[in-house]
Design an enzyme around this catalytic site. Structure first.
Site: not given
Ligand code: GRF
Length: 198
Positions: A101, A118, A150, A181
């Site tokens: 983080i 993500h 952000t 993939t």
């Protein structure tokens, strides 16, 4: 002869680095240097044992390690990381399986240049264990999201998404492999679109 790189790209990894490899390969195969003046200038890992480092070295991509364990706190680590990144004057900093983080100061410093992938269909399942949580929630579909970074974790403008089915006998590992993939397709595609947009 490849064109001069005027828009360096720095990729941050923590592990196997398969997204990083997809980005490096795309940059070469799709001639990012000739078309956009862009190229991968360095791969930086917070873990000295990240498998992706060896792959990058074999490919002739410069690598560096900024080990989070060698720094007293998040601020000190991020300061060292920024120093290692800024040597390359990057146009883009791509988080590719980078499992730290980042401090608000770091995010601000790279505002507009910092991108992440993500492994979920954001805004669902920000944070960790996304595949397990998607299976437990009974989702029929899962996926991945490329987004701007952000200071709010896993938020920021979505640049691309891909959807895969969740199959009845999926485990977190089988679902992760199917999602991965797609990650390898959408991350280079999103970066190429950003480069093309100038
Ligand atoms: C990917 O699923 C990425 O989205 C997530 O961690 C995984 C890393 O894979 N944050 P790799 O290191 O790119 O192979």
């Amino acid at each position: 002869m490849s064109a001069p790189v005027v828009r360096p790209i720095v990729i941050l990894i923590s592990g196997s680095g398969s997204n990083m490899a997809a980005l490096v390969e795309a940059s070469r195969q799709a001639h990012w240097s000739r078309r956009f003046g862009a190229g991968v200038a360095a791969v930086i890992s917070n873990r000295p044992d990240a498998a992706g480092l060896a792959w990058a070295r074999e490919q002739g991509v410069p690598t560096a390690v900024v080990d989070h364990k060698q720094h007293a706190d998040r601020e000190a680590f991020d300061a060292a990381l920024m120093e290692a990144i800024d040597v390359h004057r990057p146009a883009l900093v791509l988080l590719a399986g980078f499992m730290r983080i980042l401090t608000p100061g770091f995010v601000r410093h790279y505002e507009g240049r910092l991108i992440n992938i993500h492994p979920s269909l954001l805004p669902a399942f920000a944070g960790l264990k996304t595949h397990q949580r998607a299976i437990e929630a009974g989702c029929r579909f899962a996926g991945a999201t490329v987004h701007r970074v952000t200071s709010e974790l896993d938020h920021g403008e979505y640049l691309d998404q891909a959807v895969v089915p969740v199959l009845p006998d999926d485990t977190p590992d089988t679902l992760a492999a199917r999602v991965l993939t797609q990650e390898h397709l959408i991350y280079p595609r999103a970066v190429e679109r950003l480069l093309a947009a100038g």
